[in-house]
Design a protein around this motif. Structure first.
Motif, PDB file in Angstrom:
ATOM      1  N   VAL A 221       0.549  -0.886  -0.039  1.00 43.11           N
ATOM      2  CA  VAL A 221      -0.347  -0.092   0.156  1.00 43.11           C
ATOM      3  C   VAL A 221       0.583   0.755   0.206  1.00 43.11           C
ATOM      4  CG1 VAL A 221      -0.150   0.306   2.490  1.00 43.11           C
ATOM      5  CG2 VAL A 221      -1.919   0.981   0.789  1.00 43.11           C
ATOM      6  N   GLU A 224       0.585   7.124   2.959  1.00 44.33           N
ATOM      7  CA  GLU A 224      -0.316   8.165   2.800  1.00 44.33           C
ATOM      8  C   GLU A 224       1.411   9.260   3.716  1.00 44.33           C
ATOM      9  OE1 GLU A 224      -2.580   8.590   6.872  1.00 44.33           O
ATOM     10  OE2 GLU A 224      -3.969   8.507   4.943  1.00 44.33           O
ATOM     11  N   ILE A 249      -3.739  -2.218  -9.645  1.00 47.32           N
ATOM     12  CA  ILE A 249      -4.196  -1.281  -8.706  1.00 47.32           C
ATOM     13  C   ILE A 249      -5.288  -1.019  -8.491  1.00 47.32           C
ATOM     14  CG2 ILE A 249      -4.246   1.376  -7.838  1.00 47.32           C
ATOM     15  CD1 ILE A 249      -1.719   2.375  -9.741  1.00 47.32           C
ATOM     16  N   GLU A 250      -5.631  -1.661  -6.809  1.00 46.31           N
ATOM     17  CA  GLU A 250      -6.856  -1.141  -6.019  1.00 46.31           C
ATOM     18  C   GLU A 250      -6.601   0.400  -5.398  1.00 46.31           C
ATOM     19  OE1 GLU A 250      -9.328  -3.242  -2.365  1.00 46.31           O
ATOM     20  OE2 GLU A 250      -7.855  -4.563  -3.513  1.00 46.31           O
ATOM     21  N   ARG A 251      -7.960   0.671  -6.516  1.00 44.89           N
ATOM     22  CA  ARG A 251      -8.211   2.353  -5.485  1.00 44.89           C
ATOM     23  C   ARG A 251      -9.708   2.739  -4.766  1.00 44.89           C
ATOM     24  NH1 ARG A 251      -6.221   6.993  -9.408  1.00 44.89           N
ATOM     25  NH2 ARG A 251      -3.993   6.224  -8.819  1.00 44.89           N
ATOM     26  N   HIS A 252      -9.878   2.714  -3.841  1.00 40.78           N
ATOM     27  CA  HIS A 252     -11.153   2.959  -3.374  1.00 40.78           C
ATOM     28  C   HIS A 252     -11.919   1.798  -4.090  1.00 40.78           C
ATOM     29  CE1 HIS A 252      -9.733   6.622  -2.694  1.00 40.78           C
ATOM     30  NE2 HIS A 252     -10.021   7.141  -3.212  1.00 40.78           N
ATOM     31  N   THR A 263       0.485   6.904 -15.019  1.00 37.60           N
ATOM     32  CA  THR A 263      -0.504   6.886 -13.449  1.00 37.60           C
ATOM     33  C   THR A 263       0.301   7.542 -12.564  1.00 37.60           C
ATOM     34  OG1 THR A 263      -2.066   4.594 -14.853  1.00 37.60           O
ATOM     35  CG2 THR A 263      -2.117   5.778 -12.329  1.00 37.60           C
ATOM     36  N   LEU A 265      -0.172   8.006  -8.206  1.00 38.86           N
ATOM     37  CA  LEU A 265      -0.030   7.476  -7.486  1.00 38.86           C
ATOM     38  C   LEU A 265      -0.926   8.124  -6.226  1.00 38.86           C
ATOM     39  CD1 LEU A 265       3.172   5.297  -6.852  1.00 38.86           C
ATOM     40  CD2 LEU A 265       1.244   4.430  -7.755  1.00 38.86           C
ATOM     41  N   GLN A 266      -1.757   7.476  -5.434  1.00 39.15           N
ATOM     42  CA  GLN A 266      -2.896   8.459  -4.489  1.00 39.15           C
ATOM     43  C   GLN A 266      -2.730   7.723  -3.066  1.00 39.15           C
ATOM     44  OE1 GLN A 266      -6.595   8.395  -5.645  1.00 39.15           O
ATOM     45  NE2 GLN A 266      -6.302   9.473  -7.016  1.00 39.15           N
ATOM     46  N   ASP A 269      -3.435   3.639  -2.262  1.00 31.33           N
ATOM     47  CA  ASP A 269      -3.336   2.609  -3.626  1.00 31.33           C
ATOM     48  C   ASP A 269      -2.671   1.282  -3.195  1.00 31.33           C
ATOM     49  OD1 ASP A 269      -5.006   4.720  -4.763  1.00 31.33           O
ATOM     50  OD2 ASP A 269      -2.798   4.918  -6.059  1.00 31.33           O
TER      51      ASP A 269
END
Length: 588
Positions: A221, A224, A249-252, A263, A265-266, A269
């Protein structure tokens, strides 16, 4: 020549032959030669063992601990990532390799610097579609010549300085060698920048193929609070790992597949990688990523005391035919399953719902004593730790860098000797917990220290029996030989020894010969001793002469001829530069 002198030369001849032609460990060969010299009465036990009390040897031992602190905290990775950057062309990449590698190796262990740079360069090569062979050998050579700039840049410098202190009562300062070392780096580095691309082959590295390896799915992950938030996949260095690739990528709660390298990254993620077990180790060393498995955070084990382990389930495993969740694996073994491989292929699906069978290979995160605890129990058929898989403690990277800087300043200003500064720095790494004492012990390479200390006995025997003086006479058979020509001869002999045997042993063997040559010419011994320092480090023509050359052999896909093609002219350039400049700084 006396019988003792002949016997000493015979022992040295046998040592050189065994080191060059056999696979017997160097420390075994050198200790056998030490025993021979003592038993034959050529040296007293005190004379033979004097090398083990030499300040240069002790300094090298302590610097292993300092290097361990820098590595365990990720300080070198942190520096490398910022110094290397994201070049777009081969020329830029070469410059970004040569400058930081030569600069860092002046103050850090060459092996550690090269080890940390190799993954970053492999990532470049994949992203820029460049052969790694164009970059990795220049990396090794830059680290070697960079180490000649300071007294702590290479163990050879410390060995010769220790000999100077014990034999002549003279000690060099931290930057004494910089007057010659910096020009060597500039001239040698320019040659590498201009000609490495032309002289090196277009060849791929010998990397493990994923389809031939045990394949796992590893989830991490994006932290943050980490440095990767807002960066693209390519800029974060996640596009071309050596042992795996980014699948999804698994996002939300939404799955993004076939994500392009641009892309961003947030925070939060979940990145899903597929690859060999070493892929998990690579990901753990990237600052800003952490394991995605919730159970990992429930382990009652300090983060920096964990490692990755592969374990094959045996017939007596308590959770057979149960799901991971039902088996209560974490509470039973104080370990967390990261991924499962069956018949060499990863098992898809939610990890907690997968049923465990005999022969399944588990990739688990656990305490460092897990292997010892379960190696001989029947729960698992095979238990194996992944080397170097403990995650760095990046929080302490500034502390480790501060300790290194303080050591350099203290020794450079003359406030403390090199040994005193190194002892305090090593102690600082332990006290600040940059590296635990148990790990620091493992970083100290006893075989190297034994080779260096035992080789001192050979040098002592050459001096005591007059063998060194006799060799000096043979070198000076040419009538009216000028001091600079004798200096070139000593340099050449040292280079030849270095390519055949270890660089430290070559320096110790050549030291008494160089001193004897200077005495017979009636000139100062200092230029000859300094020449040994540079020549013993100038191992460019074979992969065996210097450890960093061997380290890039596989990743660069090199052959013996590649080292000769680029290393021979570089060795000549470095030799001419050193021999020309040394008498200007240390006059005859």
């Amino acid at each position: 020549m006396s019988i003792d002198a002949l016997a000493t030369l015979g022992v040295i001849g046998v040592v050189l032959a065994l080191l060059a032609l056999t696979r017997i460990a160097a420390d075994v060969i050198l200790m056998a030669s030490l025993a021979t010299l003592v038993v034959s009465g050529i040296l007293t036990p005190g004379e033979a063992l004097a090398g083990f009390g030499n300040p240069g040897v002790m300094t090298i031992a302590v610097l292993y601990v300092v290097a361990a602190g820098l590595k365990e905290t990720g300080a070198i990775q942190w520096l490398a990532h910022r110094l290397l950057g994201q070049p777009q062309r081969l020329r830029q990449a070469q410059l970004r390799v040569l400058l930081p590698a030569s600069g860092l190796s002046a103050f850090m262990n060459n092996t550690t610097v090269v080890a940390m740079f190799i993954p970053a360069i492999q990532e470049w090569a994949g992203r820029l579609r460049l052969p790694p062979s164009k970059l990795l050998l220049p990396l090794s050579y830059a680290a070697i010549i960079g180490g000649t700039c300071t007294l702590i840049g290479t163990s050879t410098n410390l060995v010769v300085d220790g000999l100077l202190q014990s034999e002549k009562g003279i000690g060099l300062a931290m930057f004494s060698l910089a007057w010659v070392g910096i020009p060597v780096v500039l001239i040698g580095g320019t040659f590498l920048y201009l000609f490495a691309d032309r002289l090196l082959p277009n060849r791929q590295g010998v990397l493990e193929q994923l389809e031939q390896a045990r394949e796992y799915s590893v989830e991490v992950v994006v932290d943050e609070k980490g440095p990767l938030v807002g960066k693209s996949i390519a800029d974060a260095g996640l596009r071309h790992l050596s042992f795996g690739y980014l699948a999804d990528i698994e996002r939300h709660g939404r799955l993004l597949t076939a994500v392009p390298p641009s892309t961003e990254l947030q925070a939060g993620d979940i990145l899903i990688f597929i690859g060999a077990p070493e892929c998990a180790r690579e990901l753990r060393r990237i600052h800003g990523l952490k394991p995605a498995s919730g159970d990992v955070h429930k382990l009652d084990i300090a983060h920096h005391q964990r490692c990755l382990v592969e374990a094959v389930i045996g017939p007596d495993f308590g959770g057979l035919n149960q799901t991971v969740r039902e088996s209560r694996f974490r509470s039973r073994y104080q370990a967390v399953i990261l991924s499962i491989s069956r018949h060499g292929k990863r098992l898809p699906g939610k990890l907690g719902d997968l049923r465990l069978q005999v022969g399944d290979t588990l990739l688990i995160e656990t305490a460092q004593d897990f292997v010892d605890q379960y190696r001989y129990r029947k729960d698992f058929l095979l238990v194996s730790a992944l080397n170097d898989s403990t995650p760095p403690d990046f929080r302490k990277a500034p502390v480790a860098m501060g300790i290194l800087a303080a050591m350099v300043v203290a020794s450079a200003t003359g406030l403390l000797s090199i040994l005193e500064a190194a002892l305090l720095a090593g102690g600082g790494m332990l006290v600040s917990r940059c590296v635990p004492a148990s790990k620091a012990r493992r970083y100290v390479d006893l075989s190297v220290l034994v080779v260096i200390a035992a080789s001192f006995a050979l040098g002592a025997a050459m001096t005591k029996t007059g063998a060194a003086a006799q060799i000096a006479q043979w070198l000076l058979l040419i009538d009216g030989l000028a001091p600079w020509a004798a200096l070139a001869l000593v340099y050449l002999m040292t280079v030849l020894f270095t390519e055949l045997i270890t660089n430290n042993a070559a320096a110790v063997l050549m030291f008494p010969i160089a001193v004897a040559v200077a005495e017979q010419l009636g000139v100062s011994f200092m230029p000859f001793v300094i020449a040994i320092m540079f020549a013993a480090s100038a191992s460019f023509m074979t992969p065996l002469g210097y450890q960093t050359n061997l380290m890039v052999l596989g990743p660069g896909g090199y052959r013996f001829i590649d080292y000769l093609r680029l290393g021979a002219p570089l060795s000549l350039i470095v030799g001419v530069t050193a021999v020309a400049l040394i008498p200007l700084v240390w006059s005859f």
